[in-house]
Write a protein that holds these residues in place. Structure first.
Motif, mmCIF file in Angstrom:
data_model
loop_
_atom_site.group_PDB
_atom_site.id
_atom_site.type_symbol
_atom_site.label_atom_id
_atom_site.label_comp_id
_atom_site.label_asym_id
_atom_site.label_seq_id
_atom_site.Cartn_x
_atom_site.Cartn_y
_atom_site.Cartn_z
ATOM 1 N N THR A 71 47.280 45.793 43.400
ATOM 2 C CA THR A 71 47.346 45.591 41.947
ATOM 3 C C THR A 71 47.348 44.110 41.605
ATOM 4 O OG1 THR A 71 48.601 47.653 41.771
ATOM 5 C CG2 THR A 71 48.664 46.182 39.880
ATOM 6 N N GLU A 72 48.062 43.323 42.382
ATOM 7 C CA GLU A 72 48.135 41.877 42.145
ATOM 8 C C GLU A 72 46.770 41.203 42.295
ATOM 9 O OE1 GLU A 72 50.143 38.090 44.402
ATOM 10 O OE2 GLU A 72 51.383 39.897 44.181
ATOM 11 N N PRO A 75 43.065 41.180 39.021
ATOM 12 C CA PRO A 75 42.457 40.177 38.130
ATOM 13 C C PRO A 75 41.488 39.238 38.856
ATOM 14 C CG PRO A 75 44.805 40.372 37.703
ATOM 15 C CD PRO A 75 44.528 41.167 38.944
ATOM 16 N N LYS A 78 38.215 41.123 39.542
ATOM 17 C CA LYS A 78 37.367 41.201 38.351
ATOM 18 C C LYS A 78 36.647 39.873 38.115
ATOM 19 C CE LYS A 78 40.068 44.695 35.955
ATOM 20 N NZ LYS A 78 40.936 44.945 34.780
ATOM 21 N N GLU A 79 37.365 38.765 38.286
ATOM 22 C CA GLU A 79 36.739 37.442 38.138
ATOM 23 C C GLU A 79 35.626 37.257 39.160
ATOM 24 O OE1 GLU A 79 39.575 34.238 38.261
ATOM 25 O OE2 GLU A 79 40.795 35.146 36.673
ATOM 26 N N ILE A 126 42.343 50.696 37.771
ATOM 27 C CA ILE A 126 41.279 49.867 37.196
ATOM 28 C C ILE A 126 40.328 50.828 36.498
ATOM 29 C CG2 ILE A 126 39.448 48.221 37.703
ATOM 30 C CD1 ILE A 126 40.859 47.987 40.556
ATOM 31 N N ASP A 130 35.934 49.241 32.530
ATOM 32 C CA ASP A 130 36.212 47.817 32.685
ATOM 33 C C ASP A 130 35.381 47.223 33.829
ATOM 34 O OD1 ASP A 130 37.432 45.382 32.089
ATOM 35 O OD2 ASP A 130 39.222 45.819 33.283
ATOM 36 N N SER A 134 32.382 44.391 33.663
ATOM 37 C CA SER A 134 32.360 43.190 34.505
ATOM 38 C C SER A 134 31.023 43.020 35.198
ATOM 39 C CB SER A 134 33.476 43.261 35.558
ATOM 40 O OG SER A 134 34.740 43.260 34.954
#
Length: 160
Positions: A71-72, A75, A78-79, A126, A130, A134
Motif C-alpha cells: 500500500t505504501e 503512489p 502510479k507516478e 487500487i 485510476d 494513469s
C-alpha cells in the motif's frame, strides 16, 4: 497459458506496428506480480510477471518490474506508470495478483491489504479506473492493459 498469451501479445504488437516502424517507436512496460498476500498467497504471479518482463525486454521494451507492491508503494507506482507509459508509443501495463469488485468498482490489491475487512480492502485497493487513467493520461500511441487477476464481488457485509 501465459506463454500463449505472450505469443498473442507479441503478434498483436507486431501487427499494429510493422517492423520498419517498430524500431523507431518508444516501447515501455510496467509489469506487476503480486503473490505474497498474507493469508491468501498466490502461486503464479511472480513467474508470470517475470516471464512477461523477460519477453518484453527481448522485444525491445523498456521494462520496469515490480514484485509484491505494498500500500505504501502505490503512489510511487502510479507516478512510475504515468512517467513510463504516458509518452511511450507502445505502452503495456501488466498486473497479476488479487483483484475484486466492491461497490461497483474493480480493485487491484497490494500484498499488505487487510483481506478480512471490506473497509480495509476498499481503502487499500487500487481502483482499475485510476490505473487506466494513469496509463492513458496522454492519448498518444497504443496502450495495452493486461489483467491476470481473479475478480470476486464482496457481498454487503464485507465477506467474500
Amino acid at each position: 497459458m501465459i506463454r500463449s498469451n505472450i505469443l498473442s501479445l507479441t503478434l498483436l504488437v507486431m501487427s499494429v506496428f510493422p517492423a520498419t516502424q517498430a524500431a523507431a517507436q518508444t516501447k515501455a512496460a510496467v509489469v506487476i506480480g503480486n503473490a505474497n498476500y498474507e493469508g491468501a498467497p498466490l502461486d503464479n504471479p511472480h513467474n508470470d510477471a517475470g516471464l512477461l518482463a523477460a519477453t518484453l525486454t527481448e522485444l525491445g521494451f523498456d521494462v520496469t518490474l515490480y514484485y509484491d507492491v505494498t500500500t505504501e508503494q502505490v503512489p510511487l507506482l502510479k507516478e512510475k506508470i504515468v512517467a513510463t507509459l504516458a509518452e511511450a508509443d507502445i505502452g503495456i501495463l501488466y498486473y497479476a495478483g488479487h483483484g475484486l469488485q466492491y461497490k461497483d468498482e474493480n480493485l487491484l490489491l497490494p500484498v499488505d491489504t487487510d483481506l478480512t475487512s471490506a473497509v480495509g480492502i476498499s481503502d487499500a485497493g487500487i481502483t482499475l479506473s485510476d490505473m487506466l487513467s494513469s496509463v492513458t493520461i496522454n492519448e498518444n500511441g497504443v496502450k495495452i492493459v493486461i489483467l491476470d487477476a481473479c475478480r470476486n464481488p464482496l457481498v454487503p457485509d464485507g465477506s467474500p
